[in-house]
Each structure stands twice: as C-alpha cells, then as structure tokens.
Design an enzyme around this catalytic site. Structure first.
Site, PDB file in Angstrom:
ATOM      1  CB  CYS B  88      -0.930  -0.018   1.197  1.00  9.34           C
ATOM      2  SG  CYS B  88      -1.914  -1.526   1.239  1.00  9.34           S
ATOM      3  CB  CYS B 211     -13.109  -0.911   5.324  1.00  5.23           C
ATOM      4  SG  CYS B 211     -13.545  -1.959   6.729  1.00  5.23           S
ATOM      5  CB  ILE B 214     -11.898  -3.030  -3.885  1.00  2.00           C
ATOM      6  CG1 ILE B 214     -11.405  -4.008  -2.816  1.00  2.00           C
ATOM      7  CG2 ILE B 214     -11.410  -3.432  -5.282  1.00  2.00           C
ATOM      8  CD1 ILE B 214     -11.926  -5.403  -2.974  1.00  2.00           C
ATOM      9  CG  HIS B 337      -5.738   1.910  -0.678  1.00  2.00           C
ATOM     10  ND1 HIS B 337      -4.552   2.478  -1.099  1.00  2.00           N
ATOM     11  CD2 HIS B 337      -5.389   0.888   0.151  1.00  2.00           C
ATOM     12  CE1 HIS B 337      -3.549   1.818  -0.543  1.00  2.00           C
ATOM     13  NE2 HIS B 337      -4.015   0.851   0.205  1.00  2.00           N
TER      14      HIS B 337
END
Ligand SMILES: [Zn+2]
Ligand SMILES: [Zn+2]
Lengths: 150, 391, 391, 150
Positions: B88, B211, B214, B337
């Site tokens: 990441c 969270c 995707i 992300h």
C-alpha cells in the site's frame, strides 16, 4: 486453441496453503510434527534464539543450524476478531482469528475454531487444533480452539 | 553533505473507482492529467521512469510493467526504468527512490507513475489475491487479510486507551465529507455516524464504512532537480524531508499494536531532515486504510499525545479550522485506494493544496505538508514532507 | 557535481537450480552466504533494504516481499525498504537504485537481495506465468514468451550478418564450461557443439541448450558509502559507472532486432561515467538468456564491430586468454536464471573475480569488470561497471 | 474449510486473453471491429500519429482524442519462428509466430495459423485471420495466415 489450464485439478497459483513436503520446503518437519499433533518451531543451536515462525537462518546471530522444539499446547488471546463479510473464498464466515500469546512471550496469529463470539475475549485460554487442508495433497494447518471446562 | 534540492513539478490522476477501463487505460488517463498540469512538459523531457504498482501479476496477468507504462506514456527512459513495490506504500516508496536518484545527480527529471486495477470479473477473486499481502505461509493460511488485522489493532487501542466506536466513525465522516469535494474521489457523498454504524459489520469493531474500498486508479507525477524546475512549472512543491522504517511482515512480530514504533522512527527522521516539528504541518494526507489507522497516526506523527487520537478527531482538531487538516482529499476511505497509486495521489493533493488549487476543499494558507503511507500489518511507514518554498 | 563513492562490501548466493526449498528458504541461504562473506557485518548494520524479485505474486502467492525478506534476514530497515522489479534485470535495477540512494547521502549501508522461486508443482504453470512478461494484451495472446522472441531476433541477425548456428552453440559451450567450475551453478557439466545440436529444438533456430533454464535461487549483496567500507571488508569493489536505457515492452515497437540501440545508449552512459572504454574491461557478466543475446551484446557493448559477434566467439576472444572474459561464472545458461537474483549474482561473480577468489575460473589480474542485464524483448538494458580500486 | 475457488468455471488470474467488453476496456471497439473481420487501430485526431497497439493517449502529442482506422488486411513477414517445445499450456505445438510489417511500416506481432514450416519465410505475404477465444465469454483474437495463390 485448447484451454488445458482450466482443466487442471490443482492450480498452485490459486493455492493459499504452502507446499509442505520435504522436496518443496526445508521446514517440512514442522508439518510432519503438526500431523502428529505437535506445534513446533526452530531453536538456534548457536545462540538459543527461538523465533516464530520457524527459520532456517537465525536473525539474531546469522547461524543456519537449528533444532526443533515443541511449543506449549496452550496460549492466551492477545487480540481477536471475527470477520463476517469479505472473507476470501477458500474461507467461510464467520471467520474467527486471534493473535495468541504463549507463556514464554512468543506470539502467533491463528484461526480460532470450535468457537463462538462469546469466546472472543482478550486473555481467554485456547489450545492447539490441527486441521486438514482439503485438496489433492495431504496437508495440515494449525489452529486454536477455546479451552473448555472439563 | 549538501543534497541537491528536488521538487514535484507536475501531477495528475485518473478518476478513482470501479472503472470501465484496463490497467493501461488508467495509466493513460493519469498521464494525460499529469502532462496537462505542466504545459511545458513533454514526454521527451523525462529521463527516468519509476512505476509504483503491487499486483498486476495477479490482477491483470502482467509483469515488466514499468516499460509497459513508460511506453504507454510516450516515455523512452535514458537513465532509469524500474517498478517499485511496497504494497500500500508503493507510491511513496517510488517517490523516495526517485528523489534519491535525482539528489545523487544520476538524473535530473524522473516521472513516477502509480497504478492498480483491482476490480476483476469475480469480486471473490480480488479478495483472494489480497491474501498474498500478509505472510502467506504463516498468516494468510488463517484467512488473514487487512480488515481483521486492523480490527485486532482497533481492539487493542480501544482496550488500552478507551477509544470509542464513535471516534472511529468520525474519521470516516470527516474523510467522506472531504472526498465529496474531490473530483477524482471514488465516494462523493457525505455520510453520518449513524450510516457508519448501519453499514455492514466487516470485522468487529470495523464496519464497512470504517474501511477503504477496492479501487481502480492511477496517478502520475514528475520530479525534477532544482535547476530544471522552472522549465516545467512556477508551482513546484519541494521535498524537505523523508523517512521510512520497517518492522517485518509476519503478524506475530509486529512491533506494537496500539503503538506503532516504526512510524515514530520514520516520522522523527523526516521531521529532522525537514527541520520542522509536528505543529508546523499545515496539511497532511495520512494512510486511513481503516478509521483506526488515522487515529493512531495522529498520535505517532506527534499531532497529539499518545492515546489521545480519539479525542483529536472528536474535537475537530484534524478538520478545517483545527490544528492540522488531515486528508482534505478524502483519504483512502473516500478517494479510494488503488494500492500503487495512493502515495502518488497523496503527493498530487499536497501540490494542489500548497498552491491554492484545491477548490472548495482548499486548506487556507497551507505552506508545509506531510504525507504518510503505510503497508503491511502497519509495520512499514513511509513519510514525505513538502514545502511550498525551497528549503 | 561530486558524487559519493559507493562499494559492494559483501555478497553471497544460494545454490541455483531446481531446489527443494521455498522462496524464503532460498533467501535465508543467500543471506547466510552474504553474512559469512564479511565477518564484520551484522544485520544491525543494515539501514536500508531492497529486494529484487519479479513474480512471487504468481510463483509463491506472496507480495509485500521486501519486508518479508528483510525480516527473514534479520534486518529492520530504518532508512529504506522496497521491492524493485524490471523482469530479468530486476537485480541490476535494484543495485542502481540503492547506489543512487547512498550516493545522495540518504543512507550509508543498504542490503540488496534478489530471489525467485520458479519451479512449481506443475511445470506448465511456470511456463504459463511467463506469458505475463511480454505485452499481455497484444503479444502474449499469441503465445509469445522468451524463446520465440529471441528466436526471431536470431533469425534477423543470421540473415543480416551471416551469424551461424555453430557460433550460437559455441556461446553455450563456453558458458557451460565456465559454469562447471562455479559451485552455485545449476549446470556443472561441460557440453559440446554436437550436444547443443542434439538437444530438443525449442524455437527455430534455438535448441534447448541455446536457452537458459528455469531456476530457483537467491543472491544478496551489501552496498556501503566510502566512509563505511572499511568497517566491513578489505575487498570491496567500487561502482565506477552505470547506465540504463529502455525502449518499451510491446514487441512491435522494439527499437531494433539485429541491432539493440538502447543497449548502446546504456553502455555509452556507463562507460562515460566510469571513464573507461570497452577495451578496458577485463571481465564481464552479460545477459546470455539465449546464445544469440551474448553475440549481439559483444557488438553493442563495443567489444567488437557490429555484426562480428559470431566471429568474436569463434575466435575465442570472449574466453580465457582472449580480449575480455565473458561470463566466467557460467552466465544465465549455466549458472541459471532465477529472474530477480541474476543481477545480484553477476555482481557477486565480479567481486570474486576482482579479488582473486574465483577459484579455477579466476580471470588473471582482473581490475575492471562490467555487468549487463537485459529485460523484455531486449528492450531494457542495465549496466554496471566495477573497479577493484576506488575511482 | 471449503475450496470454492477451484470450482470456479472461469479464473481471471489464469486467463491470458484480455477482457474485451465496453464495461472493461476503453478499446472495446477494436474487438467489436475484429468480430466483423476488420483489423483496426487508433489515429490521433490532434497530430495524426498512428500507433500499434491502439492507444487512448497519444505518445507523440499527449492528446487523448482519437478515431478508429482500418489497417491493411495484408502484411509481410519481418521475422518468424515456430516453437516446438515449452509452449504455454493454453497454446499448442507447433506454435507459429511472426512479426509482420504493413505497407505503411507499422509492425505487429502475431500468431500464424493455417500454415506450415514451408511458409516461414521473411518477406512472405500473410493476411488477417480472426479466431474465437474458447471459454465462457465471447471473445476474439487476431492472427494472420499465409496468402495462398488463388
Ligand atoms: Zn542464533
Ligand atoms: Zn497525437
């Protein structure tokens, strides 16, 4: 054009479990011991360092000589969770996981089995469980389960 | 020793989200935005090229991706070409390596692109791929992916410091509000604390809206040595400092849970190099992969005392008008992300903020900016500090 | 501008071959050899860590590999951690980035590890993975992997310059003879031209023994800034020069077939930086992924005139007693080619050669060494020039 | 533990062919045209550059506006080979491949079909062929075949 790949019964690329046999893995004894119900790791014969996971090179003294030792069968939950959505397709919900801590201070991530949300408590005592990996090879994976009153 | 000064002179990103586009389409789109950001810039100016990307080998069956991306962007590298990966934090890692390469004198102008195509026809396959991120042989075999990892971190932080579920939710509410003003963001609708609670429980105590999603996306910047900066832009941002520290990959050996000591090391080195203190930072993009992460980052970056991250968000000190505006671009939670693109997108947001081009999410008078990018079980931390003026 | 001097101060490799070992086992083995090569070196000395590796995401279902490898080697990076990929030239690319990072002053001591585990239970699956190396959407769909690519290069070179199949075979014969003396080599039995001809035809005009094998292996070196070198070794090799140039990934846009113009660019830059000419090179490890490659490399590196590569091998000018000893360690053809480890293994061979530790494959009085690492359809070229003395 | 992944009829991870539909690929018109027997590429409407493969960003002038143009149906072999060992499992031996060159100088890597080793000659004229990709999605891939005397 053929599509032989998709007919393969076993696709290593999609397999999350490691190859455990001696011809594939220098740590094969870990899996052999686990098959006998023993959870083990390596101990550096030069400086005595005990790592988790087991290693073929000591991070402390760079020796590559080691012996196998048994870890305690019991540990306590250091942190834990239950995943109820978005788990990878080879696992099922609810998926219980914990970081457990042994008396000697060593920690280990593990799945929790034979459990419910009521058992998910920091400090809870858990003990070793051994699971079979489904598929064409005979493989095992370690897990822990809550210790129940006898 | 004197180090050459280096600046970010151009930057642009694709729209982030679930995109009807290939990996290469995304790179093209971000490249277009980057070239358009600096009219003096042409592909022929680029001497070196780094691509930040994590798993094209699995997501799109492609490796040797740096030459492919360079070719896509019209770049023919004469001094450097490689792909950089640190999960990441790949983007910030690539920026640091490009920075070092320019600072050493080995090249003057390097393009750093970041990209990830994460949506595949079967969503389960994408999730399956993320098992490769942890220690596969010892952690992923238990099903460990990012959400349960950070759920366990949250459990410890809540236990040790009394952090509440509402404080977690407030991070998401702030970042969704900011992202709503960011044209490239994946999510552009503000949400409430109640909506966070009402979203699906993923891994206790984290709900879906705790969270990051995707994401497909790409982002591209160009770094240049001081003597070349004016050829490309009047609005560079200058690298004042950087730090990076790692702690391994196996979950059992994570140095800290509620504490992130390796972040402290990286931050200390970056602040020291930049000659600034945490209170000097006007604006920051930090790695809010999960709401708990941003709270711990407030603490370990020194924005507040250890254990007071929950209070920091609750009191609005990371919001506009507060002590430091954190994640004005929406962070990972709202912007999205796409692994390899995130660190690059952080740099682009900082460039826009330091030069007053952030539209209705502009942080007033921002002069010093920080980005924080993490990877793994919060073990590896990568920090950049940028200034509007050369230092 | 003055650039800090940097040297390779330690290095060691695992045995290369079809190994009964995991990815991590290979890294451990190479790390052990590296630590043993410099008794003053401990994991605590290492500030930065780069891992060179190509497809662990497919071969071993693992990403975020740099922290995993660092942890495996006992290293806790405080200044740099990342993975570098440029397919077959990943190793040299990582060395260059580490060099730049040290030369800039951002770190003093960096470990560069390279690894690839390529054997999988089903050999067809390994071959399938290599489709990801070319441009997947436009080239791999036709089945293009490395052997037919270089077969087509060979066809052009044979047509344009009259290079013969025997000249190709002689490269393999030389490198197998050299590799027979290298303890880490995958193949340790010399072969004859007739055996090359008798080996299976892979892609006309290349037989099996014209091709490098599939290999498991790892290699680790440590680079240090000048003021730290003596802390680790009395036998460093110094980076005198480096060059890298790329030309894209799609086969249709390859700049040259029988000619490799991007290699010329990389070589020119490296020679210029090192202040040496091709005739100054005493020993070289070059990228003999296929026999034709080494022949073209003689030409483009300037060891001989264009088109005379075939004659160069025929006349023994790349062998012991010739103009420059090429691939004394056996090259990729004999040592093997674990993608990410190859560039690192080349550096280790050069360190041994420049300090007289190459046993019965020692090149007498070698003082200046060159490594060449290529990737893709011979489009990207990466060169290092090392000297026994600081420059 | 379940193993749902290996029951998947389609595994994207193992699929060498790209996703061709509009919801997956900005160059979907290439595949739509190919389905009609036309080999196309993009032409930059700003500077006129004609690349192969087709592109959504012009490497020459960085414009992202383009139109689709047809490429010639015929080309000549620039270099070629036949692979007879070690081909990936979704392909079959002998696997014929060539770099072909069009009259306009553009080159393209391609598979050769309906061919034998006798056709493998630099300069040989070849023409477009369109193949169906086996599997659950309707997909096509271009190839070339030798032009036969009529
Ligand atoms: Zn030890
Ligand atoms: Zn154009």
């Amino acid at each position: 054009m053929s599509e032989r790949m998709s007919e393969q019964p076993y696709i290593n690329t999609m397999d999350v479990y490691p190859l455990e046999a001696a011809e594939q893995n220098k740590l094969y004894k870990f899996y052999d011991s686990l098959r006998e119900g023993r959870l083990t790791t390596t101990k550096c014969t030069s400086c005595g360092h005990i790592p988790w996971p087991p290693r073929t090179l000591c991070p402390n003294c760079t020796s590559d000589e080691f012996e196998w030792i048994d870890l305690p069968r019991k540990a306590r939950i250091y942190s834990c969770t239950v995943q109820t959505a978005g788990v990878p397709p080879v696992f099922e919900i609810p998926l219980y996981m914990a970081m457990v801590e042994f008396d000697n201070g060593l920690r280990m991530l593990t799945r929790l089995v034979e459990t419910t949300e009521d058992d998910l408590e920091i400090g809870r005592e858990v003990e070793l469980a051994v699971l079979e990996v489904p598929g064409p090879m005979s493989r095992v994976v370690h897990a822990f389960k809550p210790v129940r009153g006898n | 020793m004197e180090i050459r000064r280096v600046a970010v002179v151009a930057g642009g990103a694709s729209k982030f989200g679930a995109r009807q586009a290939t990996y290469r389409d995304l790179i093209s789109e971000a490249g277009k935005a980057c070239y358009d950001s600096a009219p003096g810039l042409s592909p022929n100016d680029i001497e070196g090229f780094l691509l930040s990307t994590v798993m094209p080998e699995r997501f799109v069956f492609q490796t040797h991706v740096a030459p492919l991306a360079a070719e896509t962007l019209g770049v023919t590298p004469s001094k450097l070409v490689a792909r950089v990966e640190l999960l990441c934090a790949s983007g910030s890692s690539a920026i640091r390596l490009a920075y070092g390469f320019i600072a050493s004198g080995l090249a003057d102008v390097i393009m750093v692109a970041g990209a990830e195509k994460m949506y595949t026809p079967n969503p389960a396959e994408t999730v399956h791929h993320t098992l490769a991120a942890g220690d596969r042989e010892w952690d992923a075999i238990h099903g460990l992916t990012a959400p349960p990892s950070f759920a366990m971190v949250a459990q410890r932080h809540m236990k040790e410091y009394g952090t509440t579920k509402e404080q977690l939710a407030l991070v998401s509410v702030k970042n969704r509000r900011n992202g709503a003003r960011n044209p490239i963001a994946q999510f552009r609708k503000p949400i409430t604390v109640e909506e966070v609670y009402a979203s699906k429980l993923v891994a206790k105590p984290l709900n879906l809206f705790d969270c990051c999603p995707i994401t497909d996306g790409a982002a591209v910047i160009v770094l240049a040595a001081e003597h070349r900066v004016k050829d490309f832009t009047n609005e560079p941002i200058w690298i004042w400092g950087t730090g990076q520290a790692g702690g391994g990959n196996n979950a059992a050996n994570v140095p800290g849970w509620a504490e992130w000591p390796r972040l402290r090391v990286a931050a200390k080195n970056a602040y020291q190099m930049a000659g600034v203190a945490p209170e000097d930072i006007d604006v920051a993009e930090v790695h809010d992969c999960f709401t708990i992460s941003e709270i711990i980052e407030y603490e370990e970056l020194g924005f507040c005392a250890k254990g007071e991250g929950g209070k920091f968000i609750e009191e609005g000190r990371s919001d506009y008008g507060g002590q430091v505006v954190v994640n004005p671009g929406g962070g990972l939670i709202s912007r999205g992300h796409p692994f390899g693109a995130t660190g690059i997108a952080q740099a682009i947001e900082m460039k826009q903020q330091l030069h007053g081009h952030a539209g209705d999410r502009q942080v007033p008078n921002a002069e010093i900016a920080l980005t924080h990018n993490l990877s793994g079980f919060a073990t590896e931390h990568t920090i950049m500090i940028y200034g509007r003026e050369p230092k």
